[in-house]
Each structure stands twice: as C-alpha cells, then as structure tokens.
Design an enzyme around this catalytic site. Structure first.
Site, mmCIF file in Angstrom:
data_model
loop_
_atom_site.group_PDB
_atom_site.id
_atom_site.type_symbol
_atom_site.label_atom_id
_atom_site.label_comp_id
_atom_site.label_asym_id
_atom_site.label_seq_id
_atom_site.Cartn_x
_atom_site.Cartn_y
_atom_site.Cartn_z
ATOM 1 N N ASP A 56 0.852 -1.187 0.000
ATOM 2 C CA ASP A 56 0.000 0.000 0.000
ATOM 3 C C ASP A 56 0.890 1.240 0.000
ATOM 4 O O ASP A 56 1.836 1.338 0.785
ATOM 5 C CB ASP A 56 -0.879 -0.032 1.251
ATOM 6 N N ARG A 110 5.474 2.124 10.514
ATOM 7 C CA ARG A 110 5.467 3.356 9.719
ATOM 8 C C ARG A 110 6.440 4.338 10.358
ATOM 9 O O ARG A 110 6.098 5.103 11.250
ATOM 10 C CB ARG A 110 4.056 3.926 9.626
ATOM 11 N N GLN A 125 -4.156 -3.155 12.550
ATOM 12 C CA GLN A 125 -5.533 -2.945 12.130
ATOM 13 C C GLN A 125 -6.136 -4.232 11.587
ATOM 14 O O GLN A 125 -5.429 -5.172 11.242
ATOM 15 C CB GLN A 125 -5.624 -1.827 11.091
ATOM 16 N N ASP A 245 -13.615 8.063 4.847
ATOM 17 C CA ASP A 245 -13.067 7.800 6.175
ATOM 18 C C ASP A 245 -14.175 7.837 7.220
ATOM 19 O O ASP A 245 -15.044 8.708 7.181
ATOM 20 C CB ASP A 245 -12.026 8.863 6.560
ATOM 21 N N GLU A 258 -10.014 9.508 13.537
ATOM 22 C CA GLU A 258 -10.218 8.607 12.394
ATOM 23 C C GLU A 258 -10.049 7.166 12.841
ATOM 24 O O GLU A 258 -9.028 6.798 13.432
ATOM 25 C CB GLU A 258 -9.232 8.915 11.267
ATOM 26 N N SER A 261 -10.222 3.880 7.158
ATOM 27 C CA SER A 261 -10.153 4.353 5.780
ATOM 28 C C SER A 261 -10.625 3.204 4.902
ATOM 29 O O SER A 261 -10.161 2.073 5.064
ATOM 30 C CB SER A 261 -8.716 4.748 5.432
#
Length: 344
Positions: A56, A110, A125, A245, A258, A261
């Site tokens: 991704d 990340r 996630q 979102d 958030e 997504s």
C-alpha cells in the site's frame, strides 16, 4: 497534531484490567465485523517483495521499512504499510464469491509517523476485503457497508459497558454521511482538518465521502494512493468518489478521531485514469497492476480499521500508547506520566 494532555485525566481501567479489556474488545469486534460483512479470517504477511506493486502506498510519500533477503541474492523486501492490494489478490486466489470476503490482522511499521496521542510507529488494524459485482459499485452500497461496520462498533461499545459500567457509551445512534466537497462549501475558510473537527464535533460520528480527488478549490481533502480506492467515479449524489473515512469525535481529547479508511476499489478503467492523474503510469508494469488491467482480479470493496485506535476510543484512553507497546520519545513518556497517562 501536537501532544494533547486532557485536564484532570484519570484512566477508567488499571493497566492489568486494560489488558483484559483489550482482549475482550478485539474478540468481540472482529466477530461482529465478520458476521455483518460475511468475512472469514485469513493469515497475512508482515512483509512483501519490493517492486511488485503489492504494498500500500498510503499517500504516496511514506517510506517503507526495507531489508535484503540473504538466501534470495539480497532481493529487497519491505514491511507492509497496509494490505489494501494484497487482500484483493487473495480474493481472486481463493475464488471468493460476491457478497463474501476476508479479514486479517495487519501489523506494520510506519517510520515516518509524527508520534503523538493518535500516531505510533507500530500500526495494527483489521484489514478486510469483500468481493462485489459491477452493480455494487455505488454510493448506496458503500453507505450500507459503512452502516454495518458502525453497527459492529456500537455493539462492541455496548458489550463493554455491560462489563465495565463506568465506561459510559458515547457513540451516537447513527453515523452521518457528508461529502468532502460539502464540507468545503460549509466551511470554506477552514483547512480540511479543521472542517473534520467541526463536523465530527457536531455529529459525533461521520463518514467523509470522496478522499483523494481535487475539490472545487483545486485541492484534495486528503491524500490517497491512485491504485486501490476509487476517488474519481461520479456517485449518485453528483459528487466524485466511492471511498471515505470513518471519523468519530473523541470526548477525551476533544478532537476528530479517524477509525477507518475504506472504499470501493478501482476497476481497470478507473485505475488507468487515476494513475494518469497522479503521473504514475509506470506502475502499470507492476505485477499487481498488470493482473488488475487484465481483468484477473475481482471487483471489491475494502478497508482497514485500527485495532489500537478502536481500543483507545472505546476504553476512553488519552494516548494510543496506553493500549499498545511501542517506542516513544523520552520527553513524551515523561510528560504523559506527569499527567497520569502511563504508556506501555
């Protein structure tokens, strides 16, 4: 986003009880999600080979964590950012019929994240993907799917309340849908994040439609890679985009939060169009993109739902480090500790 320190913060659960609540919460939510969306669990990779186009790209600028594989002539591999494309490959490989799909536990690193209450180097996630038909590529179908996910959120929140009655539910009865262009027209003088702030505070739970394409002011609401979500198709409301979102209002931090997504994925035509818009047509040489352009991959809808984010929200924590183990700057650990926020 700078570090937020809530006034007079007191954790609703002790660390030991928090660990137990996290287990209950995750088990409850993933069962509800699988039931509501007709999903089955599969095992996912932590890393993929570089240069295949499978990873991704998020907003297209984040660097993947890479390493070389000694026994494969030092071929490069990279830790996944998410599994948006990998899942679609698996739908095809497993011949999953329309109306059914899969979900998995995704773990990522990340390294470009700015660390604060909501952002960690470690990302976990539930990544999910579902096979659909051409007739399902509509805003109506997208909204139906969002409502099913929101029901899983509500049911999980109520289940926690039954066990921990001092953690009072805060989610509104329904989620509000609003297009990013509508937000721009409603709050023309504000930045995209400030618009999210106003809408989330007003409604409590919103789904912002149309993330990635340019709005009437010439700017996108937020970035989105061109090769998984469809952000250029005109929907039934006359706006563009079949993605979005899920954003909740966080009462502890008093900010938008958030949680997911997601979106209807690109087909062959939309993939070409969005790659051209972003100047990324060279990606058509990657294995994933070739398969999609040949029509070898099923049409799908999918997304990611933050596990630590959900635990943080439903357990009413002030920092994501209260529900996951990661690395934090020493000064942030100390500042949090001074205000009764204990990071794992």
């Amino acid at each position: 986003m700078a570090l937020i320190i809530p006034k007079h913060y007191t954790p609703k659960l002790l660390p030991e009880t928090t660990e137990q609540a996290i287990k209950r919460l995750k088990e409850s939510f993933q069962q509800a999600l699988a039931k509501n969306l007709n999903l089955r669990r599969v095992t996912a990779p932590l890393f993929v080979l570089s240069g295949t186009g499978i990873n991704d790209d998020l907003n297209g600028v984040e660097r993947a964590v890479k390493f070389s594989i000694k026994c494969m002539d030092d071929r490069s591999a990279e830790v996944v950012h998410s599994l948006a494309k990998w899942k679609r490959l698996k739908l095809g490989a497993y011949h999953i019929a329309p109306g059914y799909g899969l979900y998995t536990d995704m773990n990522a690193i990340r390294s470009d994240e700015d660390l604060d209450n909501l952002h960690s180097l470690y990302v976990d996630q539930w990544d999910w993907e579902k096979t659909i038909t051409e007739g399902d590529r509509t805003l109506t179908y997208l909204k139906e799917t969002v409502r099913k996910i929101y029901k899983a959120l509500k049911d999980t929140e109520m289940g926690l309340y039954e066990i921990y009655p001092h953690i009072t539910p805060t989610l509104p009865d329904d989620i509000t849908f609003i297009h990013s262009e509508e937000l721009l027209q409603r709050y023309p003088g504000l930045s995209p994040k400030a618009r999210e702030y106003e809408a989330a505070r007003k409604y409590g739970a919103i789904f912002i439609i149309g993330i990635g394409g340019k709005l009437s002011d010439g700017e996108p609401h937020d970035g989105r890679a061109p090769d998984y979500d469809d952000w250029t198709t005109q929907n039934e409301d006359g706006y563009f985009g079949l993605n979005g979102d899920i954003i909740l209002w966080n009462n502890i931090l008093e900010c938008p939060f958030e949680i997911s997504s997601m979106g209807i994925r690109v087909n062959e035509t939309v993939l070409r169009k969005q790659l051209e818009i972003c100047g990324c047509t060279q990606r058509m040489n990657f294995e994933f993109h070739k398969a999609l352009l040949r029509g070898d991959l099923p049409l799908s809808i999918g997304g990611g739902i933050g596990q630590s984010r959900l635990c943080m929200y439903l357990l009413q924590k002030a920092h994501i480090g209260e529900v996951q183990a990661s690395i934090w700057p020493e000064e942030q650990i100390a500042e949090c500790a001074r205000h009764n926020i204990i990071l794992l």
